[in-house]
Design a protein around this motif. Structure first.
Motif, PDB file in Angstrom:
ATOM      1  N   TRP A  32      -3.947  44.381  -6.070  1.00  8.28           N
ATOM      2  CA  TRP A  32      -2.940  45.445  -6.172  1.00  8.28           C
ATOM      3  C   TRP A  32      -2.649  46.034  -4.790  1.00  8.28           C
ATOM      4  N   LEU A  33      -3.694  46.285  -4.013  1.00  9.50           N
ATOM      5  CA  LEU A  33      -3.508  46.844  -2.676  1.00  9.50           C
ATOM      6  C   LEU A  33      -2.722  45.893  -1.783  1.00  9.50           C
ATOM      7  N   ALA A  34      -2.999  44.591  -1.894  1.00 11.43           N
ATOM      8  CA  ALA A  34      -2.282  43.605  -1.086  1.00 11.43           C
ATOM      9  C   ALA A  34      -0.787  43.630  -1.406  1.00 11.43           C
ATOM     10  N   GLY A  35      -0.455  43.686  -2.700  1.00  7.54           N
ATOM     11  CA  GLY A  35       0.946  43.758  -3.083  1.00  7.54           C
ATOM     12  C   GLY A  35       1.622  45.007  -2.557  1.00  7.54           C
ATOM     13  N   ARG A  36       0.900  46.117  -2.613  1.00 11.08           N
ATOM     14  CA  ARG A  36       1.459  47.380  -2.125  1.00 11.08           C
ATOM     15  C   ARG A  36       1.691  47.332  -0.620  1.00 11.08           C
ATOM     16  N   ARG A  37       0.716  46.784   0.131  1.00  8.97           N
ATOM     17  CA  ARG A  37       0.870  46.707   1.584  1.00  8.97           C
ATOM     18  C   ARG A  37       2.022  45.781   1.962  1.00  8.97           C
TER      19      ARG A  37
END
Length: 314
Positions: free
Chosen positions: A221-226
């Protein structure tokens, strides 16, 4: 006596059960002297799924609560409905899964007065559940603060934002409907506001708390957000730089990504540092993708409806 200061607090929502907790936290904030509050809830669902939560809080508090039904699945439509309905001196935005702290609004208004800023950002502090990975809690990967560039804030977010409706840079400004399904509409909005002379300030004591849902406590999820944040930054660059400059930005972002990934390998046995550099590298890859014209993924709703000039008000 001069008239009271009218401050409106906008919450855009889409099928979130946490809305009730957000509204309850707003109802409990300290109200600055000589100020009147009004709460605006913009329901972006086709069904009026937020109406019950609004009616429940309306029955318990003295502040006026306005319900706007402005479907569907395009966050910019909801944000613009709040802009169109607002009539006060200041308009604040918070997300429908956040909790504002008692002194939140007082701190935002104090900074707005001290700095004469068109927009004021506050910090968003993540609160993790017991099952969140230990390195994620230690590294505090979900909290949000503005980025300073040479001591200046050039863009921002709407998850903790106060706008001065009387600021010249704010007038007639709207959120881009084309970005309302992929995200980044707030980044573009505030970047444009800054580009036209609107100062953006930071109120470090205007704290908002964001409980991190279980499905968001993951590297995926964090990777997608970044990556999406990188694409949003690229969109700003495309509007401010000429073609030769954009080519240089692509090369620089690619090099930064490579450096970040290399450092993450060196720091592989330090989970917080490793993942911090991996995520930073992914952000730079998002910049590269955005500058190359890679389309952003859609995250809100279905087909984009025509903008509604008069959403249903209750």
């Amino acid at each position: 006596m001069s008239r009271p200061l009218l401050v409106e607090i906008a919450v855009c929502t889409y099928r979130r059960s946490s809305l009730s907790h957000t509204l309850a936290s707003i109802a409990a904030i300290a109200v600055p002297e000589h100020a009147v509050l009004r709460i605006i809830v913009a329901d972006n669902d086709v069904e009026e799924s937020a109406r019950d939560a609004v009616e429940a809080i309306r029955a318990k508090i003295v502040h006026q609560v306005i319900y706007l039904h402005c479907p569907a699945g395009n966050i910019s439509i909801a944000r613009n409905a709040c802009l169109d309905r607002a009539t006060g001196d200041y308009l604040a935005f918070v997300d429908d899964d956040e909790l504002v702290t008692p002194g939140w609004l007082t701190a935002l208004l104090a900074t707005a007065k001290q700095t004469n800023a068109a927009a004021v950002l506050g910090p968003v502090s993540a609160r993790y559940g017991k099952d969140a990975p230990a390195f994620m809690v230690e590294g505090d990967f979900h909290s949000t603060k503005p980025v300073f560039v040479n001591g200046e804030i050039k863009t921002g977010y709407t998850c903790n934002l106060l706008l001065d409706r009387n600021a010249e840079a704010f007038r007639d400004r709207r959120f881009d409907l084309a970005l309302g399904r992929c995200g980044g509409e707030d980044t573009a909005f505030l970047a444009d506001l800054h580009a036209t002379g609107g100062k953006i300030a930071f109120a470090d004591k205007a704290l908002v708390i964001e409980p991190v849902a279980e499905e968001r406590a993951s590297i995926g999820w964090l990777a997608g957000r970044r990556f999406r944040s990188g694409q949003s930054h690229a969109r700003v660059l495309r509007t401010t730089a000429a073609a030769p400059g954009l080519a240089l930005q692509i090369v620089l972002a690619a090099l930064k990504a490579l450096v970040c990934f290399a450092v993450s390998l060196v720091l592989w046995f330090l989970p917080v540092d490793r993942w911090r550099y991996v995520l930073r590298g992914i952000l730079h890859l998002g910049v590269v993708a955005g500058l190359l014209g890679v389309r952003e993924a859609m995250h809100y709703g279905g087909p984009v409806p025509a903008a509604r000039s008069n959403p249903h008000v209750a």
